[in-house]
Scaffold this motif. Structure first.
Motif, short mmCIF file in Angstrom:
data_model
loop_
_atom_site.label_atom_id
_atom_site.label_comp_id
_atom_site.label_asym_id
_atom_site.label_seq_id
_atom_site.Cartn_x
_atom_site.Cartn_y
_atom_site.Cartn_z
N GLU A 31 0.83 -1.21 0.00
CA GLU A 31 0.00 0.00 0.00
C GLU A 31 0.86 1.26 0.00
N VAL A 32 2.18 1.07 0.08
CA VAL A 32 3.10 2.22 0.13
C VAL A 32 4.21 2.00 -0.89
N GLN A 33 5.04 3.02 -1.05
CA GLN A 33 6.14 2.98 -2.01
C GLN A 33 7.47 3.08 -1.28
N GLY A 34 8.46 2.33 -1.77
CA GLY A 34 9.78 2.38 -1.19
C GLY A 34 10.61 1.20 -1.66
N VAL A 35 11.84 1.12 -1.14
CA VAL A 35 12.77 0.06 -1.51
C VAL A 35 12.70 -1.06 -0.47
N LEU A 36 12.59 -2.30 -0.94
CA LEU A 36 12.54 -3.45 -0.04
C LEU A 36 13.91 -3.65 0.60
N VAL A 37 13.91 -3.76 1.93
CA VAL A 37 15.18 -3.90 2.65
C VAL A 37 15.29 -5.32 3.21
#
Length: 373
Positions: free
Chosen positions: A73-79
């Motif tokens: 549901e959100v945006q970003g880089v998978l860590v």
């Protein structure tokens, strides 16, 4: 003259010999050829009518009862987390399945909290003047305020005047904006809603995740459901909670399940109704193909035979006075390899195996394992 007479006598003797030989040949009796009859030896089974349970066989694939598809549901880089985000990885309830980098969003949340704190601080002098009796609760709220922790619930307003004052200064708006950001921050860490296993992973650490993107699939591997289709004529035989037997294709393992739901709609194309069976077992896996045996009813005074013995789907060969005879039977139910029939008398001898070239009146010999030829 003597020569002529001798020639005539010789001709008469020769002619007589020819006629005599022909007479003897024509009247010679030839021995009749013996025709050997080829009588086939057959295997038979004796009819013993009993009560036979009608078993409805159907099949289907297992689906995990608790199964979720993971979406972002959100945006970003998978860590990277303590456990790999790969198929086969197990997680306990509450454990982090995946984490998306939220540094930028967290900084924005802290800024909004700071603005909310400043707004509260700005109205405190007015509260002391206009609502002296309520000043204590607002001062206590400010003293407990911690920017590193989630916001606590706002103090209750005791009058409309106080409520309008708080709302007019934008306190409610700032409060709910911060609470909204706090809820959204939790979506950067996806936690396991139940203990289970990851069955599908569509992203890897370092991937840029976008809102609405599918990330994988997560299931509880202890409880499964299977949807089976049953003829509508047997719908009254299905009952919620009724135990059923399930088998693998090789019939080397079996499990006991139970009917948990029955669809109220009949499929118009196939005239079948769906029943849902719940089953648990250590050896069961998502997508596994199983066969189900539903016991429908007991058919009295019936007999079960192999379906490859049927002739024209309604007749069977029997042995009567060492010859074959063809009789009609009443077909009750068809299984995968056998059929349940009625209309045969006890003691009737049926062919146990098909005989090539069989026909009515064909002489046969019944095989007797105690008799040696």
């Amino acid at each position: 003259m003597r020569k002529t007479v001798s020639i005539i006598l010789a001709l008469l003797l020769l002619t007589g010999a020819i006629f005599l030989a022909k007479y003897l040949i024509d009247n010679k009796q030839k021995p009749k050829a013996k025709v050997e009859k080829n009588i086939k030896t057959v295997f038979v089974e004796t009819v013993t009518n009993t009560n036979i349970p009608i078993i409805i066989s159907t099949n289907g694939n297992l689906i995990a009862k608790n199964k979720i598809e993971l979406f972002s549901e959100v945006q970003g880089v998978l860590v990277i987390t303590s456990k790999e985000f790969k198929p086969g990885t197990t997680f306990k309830k509450g454990e982090t399945i995946l984490k998306i980098n939220s540094d930028e969003f967290y900084a924005n949340l802290q800024a909004q909290k700071s603005n909310f704190y400043n707004a509260l601080t700005a109205i405190m002098p007015d509260i002391r003047l206009d609502f002296p009796n309520e000043y204590g609760k607002w001062q206590s709220y400010l003293q407990k305020f911690d920017i590193q922790k989630p916001l606590e619930k706002l103090p209750e307003t005791v009058s409309e005047k106080e409520k309008f004052f708080i709302s007019g200064r934008g306190i409610l708006t700032n409060y709910y904006n911060v609470k909204n950001l706090e809820v959204k921050l939790n979506k950067y860490n996806l936690k396991a809603p139940f203990s289970g296993i990851l069955t599908e992973a569509l992203v890897t650490p370092g991937s840029l995740i976008r809102p609405g993107q599918k990330l994988g699939e997560y299931i509880n591997p202890t409880v499964y459901e299977m949807s089976v289709s049953v003829k509508s004529e047997y719908k009254n035989l299905l009952q919620i909670g009724k135990p059923v037997k399930l088998y693998n294709l090789e019939k080397t393992a079996s499990w006991t399940g139970k009917v948990v739901r029955i669809n109220g709609k009949v499929d118009t194309a196939t005239q079948t109704i769906k029943a849902f069976i719940e089953v648990s077992g250590e050896q069961l896996k998502e997508g596994q193909y199983l066969e189900v045996a539903l016991e429908a009813k007991n058919e009295e005074n019936a007999f079960e035979v192999s379906r490859n013995l049927l002739v024209e789907n309604s007749k069977l060969y029997i042995v009567k006075d060492s010859v074959l005879d063809l009789i009609s039977i009443n077909l009750i139910y068809e299984n995968k390899n056998t059929v349940v029939i009625k209309g045969l008398k006890n003691g009737t001898q049926l062919l146990a195996k098909p005989v090539p070239g069989s026909h009515v009146g064909m002489p046969i010999k019944v095989f007797n394992e105690n008799t040696q030829d």
